[in-house]
Write a protein that holds these residues in place. Structure first.
Motif: not given
Length: 99
Positions: A36-44, A49-50, A71-74, A78-82
């Motif tokens: 169920g994990a979403i794949s979003m490689p670090l560099t992408s 973000l959209n 990535i959590a700090h990044f 941008h306003g995301f909860q991580t």
């Protein structure tokens, strides 16, 4: 930014529906990933973000947890909860081998 160890992460996946963002490269994800994990490689991530929802709390999963912190700090900027899964897939594999 929050962080949980692998035991807490596994407990939370059993007790509630969580959204997992796997930031490892595509090959590593295809080889083995948490269901169920979403794949979003670090560099992408910066260019994708959209695709993320500000109302969703993301558990960030990497190989060992260090890149997940970056990535959590990044994302937090941008306003995301991580929440970072410390130990990442390496800890998950170690735990699976032990049981």
């Amino acid at each position: 930014m929050n962080a949980v160890n692998i035991q807490t992460f596994l407990s939370e996946t059993k007790n509630q529906k969580i959204t997992i963002l796997d930031i490892r490269d595509k090959e590593a994800y295809l080889e083995d990933h948490f269901e169920g994990a979403i794949s979003m490689p670090l560099t992408s991530v910066p260019n994708r973000l959209n695709e993320l929802d500000l109302d969703t709390h993301y558990y960030i999963l990497s190989h060992a947890g260090r890149r997940a912190q970056t990535i959590a700090h990044f994302l937090a900027k941008h306003g995301f909860q991580t929440t970072v899964v410390t130990g990442g897939m390496k800890a998950l594999r170690t735990m699976s081998m032990a049981s």
